[in-house]
Enzyme design. Structure first.
Site, PDB file in Angstrom:
ATOM      1  N   SER A 232      26.898  27.883  84.962  1.00 19.57           N
ATOM      2  CA  SER A 232      25.930  27.376  83.988  1.00 19.57           C
ATOM      3  C   SER A 232      26.208  25.903  83.676  1.00 19.57           C
ATOM      4  O   SER A 232      26.209  25.077  84.581  1.00 19.57           O
ATOM      5  CB  SER A 232      25.966  28.255  82.733  1.00 19.57           C
ATOM      6  OG  SER A 232      24.892  27.947  81.870  1.00 19.57           O
ATOM      7  N   ASP A 326      17.274  34.418  87.494  1.00 16.40           N
ATOM      8  CA  ASP A 326      17.931  33.641  86.450  1.00 16.40           C
ATOM      9  C   ASP A 326      16.884  33.164  85.440  1.00 16.40           C
ATOM     10  O   ASP A 326      15.951  32.450  85.785  1.00 16.40           O
ATOM     11  CB  ASP A 326      18.637  32.431  87.084  1.00 16.40           C
ATOM     12  CG  ASP A 326      19.435  31.620  86.076  1.00 16.40           C
ATOM     13  OD1 ASP A 326      19.351  31.880  84.869  1.00 16.40           O
ATOM     14  OD2 ASP A 326      20.150  30.697  86.520  1.00 16.40           O
ATOM     15  N   HIS A 360      21.505  35.299  85.151  1.00 15.39           N
ATOM     16  CA  HIS A 360      22.257  34.061  84.972  1.00 15.39           C
ATOM     17  C   HIS A 360      23.764  34.268  84.879  1.00 15.39           C
ATOM     18  O   HIS A 360      24.528  33.545  85.497  1.00 15.39           O
ATOM     19  CB  HIS A 360      21.762  33.357  83.706  1.00 15.39           C
ATOM     20  CG  HIS A 360      22.365  32.003  83.492  1.00 15.39           C
ATOM     21  ND1 HIS A 360      22.084  30.929  84.311  1.00 15.39           N
ATOM     22  CD2 HIS A 360      23.241  31.541  82.551  1.00 15.39           C
ATOM     23  CE1 HIS A 360      22.758  29.864  83.879  1.00 15.39           C
ATOM     24  NE2 HIS A 360      23.466  30.206  82.825  1.00 15.39           N
TER      25      HIS A 360
END
Length: 421
Positions: A232, A326, A360
């Site tokens: 991330s 995601d 994600h």
């Protein structure tokens, strides 16, 4: 014959290690419910259950027998682990103290009742994050706030800097598990930890440069360069490091952006603004969760290119691990654009692995899938995307892929294939 449960490799294992589960001494075709549960360090209960039927000899082997219902169906040897759900809403499993194991209860109940009450047998299994022999070394040198994990043995070992997302703090569990596979791993905090800045308004790349030089120059680290692993926000930080700093040999980006996101980034006399967003593009689900995947502007379009990371300057090899579902970043799009930018500048095409129905938060193997949790920058619960089984399978494969990538590009003469107790 007494009813027994056997766990292989034994009563304890590392969290990323598969466990073979079998029940012996049942009646032929006896129906039972298996339930696995544990408490995390905040007291949240994670649990899963599955319905099984013994074979004609009264044996039940989860590697061969299908679950007939419950938290999952079909033949899933580790289904009781990866299908666990928390009893608290919007709760993500985080291991805060890697020096202590999670204690997992495995219970066998009579029948297939929705609320089984007759307990037949129970065993406790330790799931650890620190292999015996792995050295955990707190690092408080210069401005660095980190923890170094060194594998057993004399070294030197390939070095990796491990950087998490925008939640702040110091997360060690991924680094501690990787160290069991022959890597020297520096888990790096960059805000909201000890005397580091409390928020993420501004970051300075010199701090991360200090981490690179610390790891590169460590006597137990094999050069000439180091690897980067980022998830991330940690992913775009790793891209910035690889693009501006020296001595980066290999970088693994898990669902990251090709632009600087969430804060101002400084390096020497350069200032990179964060990629702008439009909150009007945030969609709210019927359950009141935020879907933020369309909120960020396209970094390939003007005037947003000022936030674009100059990845074409990087000398690192890259592996992008992305989830097709995601809902935080457009990770697949970003990875493909990164490939175009690199190839246009004559650099080697990065490896890209896209996992279908995967969201994600890609964690090490067997972590319960977090579909919704609180986002510190958004200030509300957001959906992360993914389907539980597909995401879980992706976590298992991604873990193998990133290790193989680092072994290939960093070199390792002391590969640890079976990190057992």
């Amino acid at each position: 014959m007494d009813l027994t449960v056997t766990l292989t490799p034994g009563p304890r294992s590392l969290w990323d290690e598969p466990v073979a589960i079998a029940v012996h001494g049942l009646a032929p075709a006896q129906r039972v419910t298996l339930r696995a549960s544990f408490l995390d360090e905040k007291g949240a209960l994670f649990q899963a259950s599955a319905l099984y039927e013994a074979d004609a000899g009264g044996q039940l082997d989860l590697a061969r027998a299908p679950s007939l219902g419950g938290s999952y169906s079909g033949v899933e040897p580790m289904g009781l682990f990866w299908s666990m759900k928390p009893d608290k809403p919007f709760w993500r499993l985080v291991k805060r103290d890697v020096q202590t194991p999670f204690l997992l209860d495995l219970e066998v109940y009579e029948g297939h009742d929705p609320q089984p009450s007759k307990l037949l047998t129970r065993v406790v299994h330790e799931r650890s994050f620190l292999r015996p022999g792995v050295r955990r070394i707190p690092v408080r040198e210069g401005s660095l706030r980190a923890t170094l994990f060194l594998p057993p043995g004399s070294g030197p070992f390939p070095g990796i800097i491990d950087i998490f997302g925008s939640g702040g703090g110091l997360f060690e569990y991924r680094a501690s598990l990787l160290a069991a596979h022959g890597f020297a791993v520096l888990a790096l905090a960059y805000y909201a930890f000890e005397d580091l800045p409390k928020d993420m308004k501004e970051l300075h790349l010199e701090y991360f440069e200090e981490a690179v030089q610390y790891l590169k120059n460590h006597s137990q680290v094999k050069g000439p360069g180091v690897g980067l692993l980022g998830l991330s926000k940690g992913g775009d930080l790793c891209l910035s490091m690889a693009s501006h700093l020296k001595d980066i040999t290999a970088s693994v980006i898990i669902n990251g952006s090709v632009a600087n996101v969430g804060c101002v980034l400084h390096y020497k006399d350069m200032t990179i603004p964060p990629l702008k967003s439009d909150l009007k593009r945030v969609k709210m689900t019927e359950d009141g969760f935020a879907d933020i995947v369309e909120a960020l502007n396209n970094p390939l379009e003007e005037p947003n290119r000022e936030s674009l990371i100059p990845i074409e300057k990087a000398e690192s090899c890259f592996l992008f691990l992305v989830g097709s579902d995601d809902h935080n970043y457009r990770s697949e799009f970003y990875a493909n654009e990164a490939a175009k930018l690199l190839q246009a500048s004559g650099k080697k095409k990065p490896e890209i692995i896209c996992y279908p129905a995967t969201g994600h938060l890609m964690e090490p193997p067997y972590f319960p899938v977090c579909l919704v949790s609180f986002h510190s920058l958004v200030g509300k619960p957001v959906i992360w995307g993914g389907e539980i089984r597909a995401h879980s399978m992706a976590q298992i494969d991604a873990w193998k892929q990133l290790q193989a990538f680092f072994h290939k590009h960093l070199g390792n003469d002391q590969i640890t294939h079976s990190p057992q107790f």
